[in-house]
Design a protein around this motif. Structure first.
Motif, mmCIF file in Angstrom:
data_model
loop_
_atom_site.group_PDB
_atom_site.id
_atom_site.type_symbol
_atom_site.label_atom_id
_atom_site.label_comp_id
_atom_site.label_asym_id
_atom_site.label_seq_id
_atom_site.Cartn_x
_atom_site.Cartn_y
_atom_site.Cartn_z
ATOM 1 N N VAL A 33 1.069 -1.156 0.131
ATOM 2 C CA VAL A 33 0.002 0.040 0.069
ATOM 3 C C VAL A 33 1.125 1.167 -0.022
ATOM 4 O O VAL A 33 2.006 1.256 0.734
ATOM 5 N N MET A 34 0.657 2.074 -0.862
ATOM 6 C CA MET A 34 1.440 3.512 -0.911
ATOM 7 C C MET A 34 0.674 4.726 -0.521
ATOM 8 O O MET A 34 -0.693 4.455 -0.635
ATOM 9 N N ALA A 35 1.290 5.463 -0.071
ATOM 10 C CA ALA A 35 0.605 6.714 0.488
ATOM 11 C C ALA A 35 1.576 7.988 0.716
ATOM 12 O O ALA A 35 2.663 7.831 0.550
ATOM 13 N N TRP A 36 0.842 9.132 0.410
ATOM 14 C CA TRP A 36 1.601 10.441 0.679
ATOM 15 C C TRP A 36 1.117 11.190 2.186
ATOM 16 O O TRP A 36 -0.104 10.910 2.328
ATOM 17 N N PHE A 37 2.183 11.609 2.640
ATOM 18 C CA PHE A 37 1.914 12.376 3.982
ATOM 19 C C PHE A 37 2.531 13.440 3.721
ATOM 20 O O PHE A 37 3.234 13.781 2.877
ATOM 21 N N ALA A 98 5.338 3.638 2.236
ATOM 22 C CA ALA A 98 4.985 2.163 1.836
ATOM 23 C C ALA A 98 4.725 1.320 3.161
ATOM 24 O O ALA A 98 5.403 1.207 4.088
ATOM 25 N N LYS A 99 3.672 0.404 2.910
ATOM 26 C CA LYS A 99 3.415 -0.824 3.855
ATOM 27 C C LYS A 99 2.922 -1.937 3.315
ATOM 28 O O LYS A 99 2.394 -1.873 2.194
ATOM 29 N N GLN A 100 2.972 -3.039 3.919
ATOM 30 C CA GLN A 100 2.571 -4.318 3.401
ATOM 31 C C GLN A 100 0.952 -4.395 3.135
ATOM 32 O O GLN A 100 0.301 -3.767 3.899
ATOM 33 N N ALA A 101 0.845 -4.710 2.126
ATOM 34 C CA ALA A 101 -0.617 -4.813 1.669
ATOM 35 C C ALA A 101 -1.174 -5.876 2.752
ATOM 36 O O ALA A 101 -0.603 -6.722 3.357
ATOM 37 N N PRO A 102 -2.723 -5.970 2.889
ATOM 38 C CA PRO A 102 -3.652 -5.497 2.111
ATOM 39 C C PRO A 102 -4.404 -4.067 2.619
ATOM 40 O O PRO A 102 -4.855 -3.347 1.950
ATOM 41 N N TRP A 103 -4.141 -4.059 3.938
ATOM 42 C CA TRP A 103 -5.110 -3.067 4.758
ATOM 43 C C TRP A 103 -4.455 -1.612 4.596
ATOM 44 O O TRP A 103 -3.143 -1.332 4.656
ATOM 45 N N ALA A 109 2.350 5.675 11.527
ATOM 46 C CA ALA A 109 2.982 4.500 12.308
ATOM 47 C C ALA A 109 2.966 3.541 11.764
ATOM 48 O O ALA A 109 3.567 2.548 11.985
ATOM 49 N N MET A 110 1.992 3.309 10.816
ATOM 50 C CA MET A 110 1.513 1.934 10.301
ATOM 51 C C MET A 110 2.628 1.616 9.100
ATOM 52 O O MET A 110 2.560 0.488 8.473
ATOM 53 N N TYR A 111 3.216 2.744 8.494
ATOM 54 C CA TYR A 111 4.089 2.618 7.377
ATOM 55 C C TYR A 111 5.565 2.177 7.620
ATOM 56 O O TYR A 111 6.144 3.068 8.538
#
Length: 124
Positions: A33-37, A98-103, A109-111
């Motif tokens: 899972v990719m994200a921008w902060f 980035a974090k492990q899929a799927p959630w 803190a989850m990344y």
């Protein structure tokens, strides 16, 4: 190990646009899972936008919904953040994560993996 490198930040006038890029390497990106902060001076890091790498599933913070768009190019292992109608309050250092899929997650803190950040300054 995943490496993330952001680019595309800069100075822009209010109402303008920028596109940030996040080049990823070191792993199979369909598993992430990719994200921008972003983080403004004196403030906590906040979620901006997120995307499952292998699916067309995106989610946004309310303050950017309708103005920002997260996307990716699988062939280039690159994620993007298109930012339109920029406001002064969008000024911050923007980070790709980035974090492990799927959630999906909005809590930084989850990344597990982070880029070095790219500065965005919006002049009013």
């Amino acid at each position: 190990q995943v490496q993330l490198v952001e680019s595309g930040g800069g100075l822009v006038q209010a109402g303008g646009s920028l596109r940030l890029s996040c080049a990823a390497s070191g792993s199979t990106f369909s598993r992430y899972v990719m994200a921008w902060f972003r983080q403004a001076p004196g403030k906590e890091r906040e979620f901006v936008a997120g995307m499952r790498w292998s699916w067309d599933s995106t989610y946004y913070a309310d303050v950017v919904e309708g103005r920002f768009t997260i996307s990716r190019d699988n062939a280039k292992n690159t994620a993007y953040l298109q930012m339109n109608s920029l406001k002064f309050e969008d000024t911050a250092v923007y980070y790709c994560a980035a974090k492990q899929a799927p959630w999906e997650a909005r809590n930084p803190a989850m990344y597990e993996y982070w880029g070095q950040g790219t500065q965005v300054i919006v002049s009013s």
